[in-house]
Design a protein around this motif. Structure first.
Motif, PDB file in Angstrom:
ATOM      1  N   LEU A  57     -11.827   2.663  -7.005  1.00  0.00           N
ATOM      2  CA  LEU A  57     -10.569   3.201  -6.498  1.00  0.00           C
ATOM      3  C   LEU A  57     -10.508   4.716  -6.600  1.00  0.00           C
ATOM      4  O   LEU A  57      -9.939   5.386  -5.719  1.00  0.00           O
ATOM      5  CB  LEU A  57      -9.393   2.562  -7.244  1.00  0.00           C
ATOM      6  CG  LEU A  57      -9.184   1.060  -6.979  1.00  0.00           C
ATOM      7  CD1 LEU A  57      -8.106   0.501  -7.896  1.00  0.00           C
ATOM      8  CD2 LEU A  57      -8.837   0.799  -5.515  1.00  0.00           C
ATOM      9  N   PHE A  93      -3.200   0.706  -0.777  1.00  0.00           N
ATOM     10  CA  PHE A  93      -2.983  -0.732  -0.844  1.00  0.00           C
ATOM     11  C   PHE A  93      -1.475  -0.952  -0.757  1.00  0.00           C
ATOM     12  O   PHE A  93      -0.695  -0.228  -1.398  1.00  0.00           O
ATOM     13  CB  PHE A  93      -3.469  -1.305  -2.180  1.00  0.00           C
ATOM     14  CG  PHE A  93      -4.947  -1.553  -2.254  1.00  0.00           C
ATOM     15  CD1 PHE A  93      -5.460  -2.845  -2.192  1.00  0.00           C
ATOM     16  CD2 PHE A  93      -5.830  -0.491  -2.407  1.00  0.00           C
ATOM     17  CE1 PHE A  93      -6.821  -3.073  -2.277  1.00  0.00           C
ATOM     18  CE2 PHE A  93      -7.196  -0.711  -2.487  1.00  0.00           C
ATOM     19  CZ  PHE A  93      -7.699  -2.011  -2.424  1.00  0.00           C
ATOM     20  N   CYS A 101      -4.465   4.537  -3.147  1.00  0.00           N
ATOM     21  CA  CYS A 101      -5.524   4.314  -2.147  1.00  0.00           C
ATOM     22  C   CYS A 101      -4.972   3.682  -0.870  1.00  0.00           C
ATOM     23  O   CYS A 101      -5.727   3.380   0.048  1.00  0.00           O
ATOM     24  CB  CYS A 101      -6.606   3.415  -2.727  1.00  0.00           C
ATOM     25  SG  CYS A 101      -7.630   4.201  -3.979  1.00  0.00           S
ATOM     26  N   MET A 103      -4.298   1.610  -6.990  1.00  0.00           N
ATOM     27  CA  MET A 103      -4.303   0.826  -5.750  1.00  0.00           C
ATOM     28  C   MET A 103      -3.313   1.412  -4.743  1.00  0.00           C
ATOM     29  O   MET A 103      -3.650   1.593  -3.560  1.00  0.00           O
ATOM     30  CB  MET A 103      -3.966  -0.640  -6.056  1.00  0.00           C
ATOM     31  CG  MET A 103      -5.082  -1.372  -6.790  1.00  0.00           C
ATOM     32  SD  MET A 103      -4.641  -3.055  -7.309  1.00  0.00           S
ATOM     33  CE  MET A 103      -4.540  -3.904  -5.728  1.00  0.00           C
TER      34      MET A 103
END
Length: 531
Positions: free
Chosen positions: A237, A276, A274, A271
């Motif tokens: 990540l 997500f 990134c 997350m």
């Protein structure tokens, strides 16, 4: 060697999302990642064509072109897989087959006439197959003998073979395996309990390949537990965050993870940073006794509702999986699942009756107890349990149907979605503004017409939408997308009702016939003895 790669058709399932895909003019949710990975492992001097039968049929020209047909399938695709094997053999083609279904039940594709069974994980067994082809062998079974491959050797999948415009999202895989021991799960049977991960630069190379092919939509990390190796996931990540930022966040990601994600704030933050925006979590049941029975101990360590809230507040929309029919389960399990989904404000919930998957711990236990009802069928949300449960199957099935229809009541779904998105943490990335295209505008118009004008949800729809725009404006587009998902669930819940009730009629008829035989046979035998 001219190789035709064939991906069998799926029946309608929770994940087929036909009505949603119609809105955005796409045919399939996800591509066959396994087959494009197979194509990358095989000799690159071979020629490849790929047909996803969920998009279109195989043409006669493609059948004639092929020297070898390779298929891969999950259990839910078994009917069309067996049909395509027979179709290929009718044309005199050599047929190879692999994937989760053939690995679990190799005798079934073998009976359909397959020539080569390439089982277990392809990094080990595909080279065996290639060597056999080079020796001129026309049949064989290739197994890994329990060995698990080092996935850092896996090449970049041949994404170029896909009809990209037909898919809503792309698939990539970072890890295989899961550290937990859930009794019903076949992931630990197929891939082991020690999660193996790719190197960060390896996964980045796969994303770069998609980027260069022009892909700019969603990417699903297909790992059955993305966070099984938390150390390696964090390393990935940190590099992924830089790659996404440099390219102005071309991809939005979602994945599957175990519930212990909620206890790692750093991981959740990474997350979200990134890009997500959603994660599927296997809750299974709010009944702690059932969780203990099925050895899903990780779900008993913290409050399930609080864990759902922690993940949501971090900025990840939660999708949850539920199961009814565990041993020792008390009546009313379906209603308890609905109440839990309402309490935790979870919009999308997969929901099915428990199935004994081949070679799982559950399968072996039930086989020993003499409770299996035949081999694995087409296991999805429209399938009766394939074993004898500890309470009447009829009761479980009727509870399941009523709960499934209840949880996807249009007003309940809209209200849960609204409450979820009020709680949802705002995105942590700044993406450049992008004008919506005509397809997106058309989809938006259809959703507004159906949910905001035509149906009796109209007042709720507008109230909730304006409230989201006012109170959590950063998530309004994501909110409308999830509202649109109920277009699929509204139709699918009737499919569930119709198919389960039809199977129940057949099941109860067979039960009645068996009871009659057990009663009549001794009487007839006694009469013959007297005569």
């Amino acid at each position: 060697m001219r190789v035709l790669l064939v991906y069998p058709e799926f029946p309608k399932t929770f994940w087929s999302y036909e009505k949603i895909l119609e809105l955005v003019n796409r045919k399939v949710l996800l591509p066959p990642l396994g087959l494009v990975t197979v194509a990358a492992i095989l000799p690159q001097e071979w020629e490849f064509k790929l047909v996803d039968r969920n998009i279109r049929a195989i043409t006669e020209e493609e059948w004639q072109w092929a020297e070898l047909v390779i298929c891969s399938a999950m259990i839910v695709q078994k009917e069309d897989l067996l049909a395509q094997i027979r179709e290929a053999k009718r044309r005199g083609k050599l047929v190879a087959c692999g994937g989760p279904y053939p690995t679990s039940l190799p005798e079934e594709p073998q009976a359909a006439g397959v020539d080569y069974l390439i089982l277990d994980e392809g990094e080990i067994t595909l080279p065996m197959f290639v060597e056999a082809i080079a020796r001129g062998e026309t049949s064989g079974i290739y197994r890994s003998g329990g060995e698990k491959p080092d996935v850092t050797t896996t090449p970049v999948p041949r994404f170029d073979l896909l009809e990209l415009n037909s898919y809503d999202s792309m698939s990539i895989q970072f890890s295989r395996g899961c550290p937990f021991q859930c009794e019903f799960c076949d992931i630990i049977v197929l891939y082991g309990r020690k999660p193996r991960t790719k190197a960060p630069e390896q996964l980045i190379a796969e994303l770069e390949c998609l980027y260069q092919l022009g892909w700019r939509r969603g990417v699903f990390m297909v790992d059955d537990n993305f966070i099984g190796n938390k150390r390696n996931v964090k390393l990935l990540l940190k590099e992924l965050k830089v790659w996404q930022e440099e390219r102005q966040y071309p991809f939005v990601f979602n994945t599957e993870a175990s519930i212990d994600l909620a206890q790692d704030q750093e991981l959740m933050d990474l997350m979200v940073e990134c890009n997500f925006n959603a994660v599927f979590v296997g809750v299974e049941t709010p009944d702690e006794e059932s969780l203990q029975m099925t050895k899903k101990f990780q779900n008993t360590r913290n409050s399930l509702v609080e864990s759902m809230e922690a993940i949501t507040k971090s900025g990840l929309r939660v999708m949850a999986g539920f199961i009814i029919g565990f041993d020792g389960e008390k009546p009313g399990a379906g209603s308890r699942i609905v109440r839990f989904a309402e309490a935790a404000a979870i919009p999308s919930t997969t929901f099915g009756m428990l199935q004994a998957l081949p070679h799982t711990a559950l399968w072996h236990r039930l086989e020993k107890e003499g409770r299996l009802r035949g081999k694995a069928g087409n296991l999805n949300q429209t399938t009766l349990m394939n074993f004898i449960p500890t309470r009447p199957l009829e009761d479980i099935a009727r509870e399941y149907v009523e709960a499934f229809c209840d949880v996807y009541d249009p007003k309940k779904y809209l209200d849960r979605t609204y409450r979820h998105f009020l709680m949802l943490g705002a995105p942590k990335v700044k993406k450049p503004f992008k004008m919506p295209d005509l397809i997106d505008l058309r989809a938006l118009g259809i959703v507004i017409w159906r949910q905001g004008i035509k149906r009796n949800t109209r007042w709720m729809f507008w109230h909730h939408l304006f409230s989201i725009i006012k109170r959590n404006p950063a998530v309004w587009e994501h909110y409308l997308t999830v509202c649109a998902h109920n277009e699929h669930f509204l139709e699918y819940r009737q499919i569930v009702r119709d198919e389960i009730e039809a199977q129940l009629v057949e099941y109860l008829g067979n039960e009645k016939q068996q009871v009659q035989q057990e009663v009549v046979a001794p009487v007839e035998e006694k009469e013959r003895a007297i005569a």
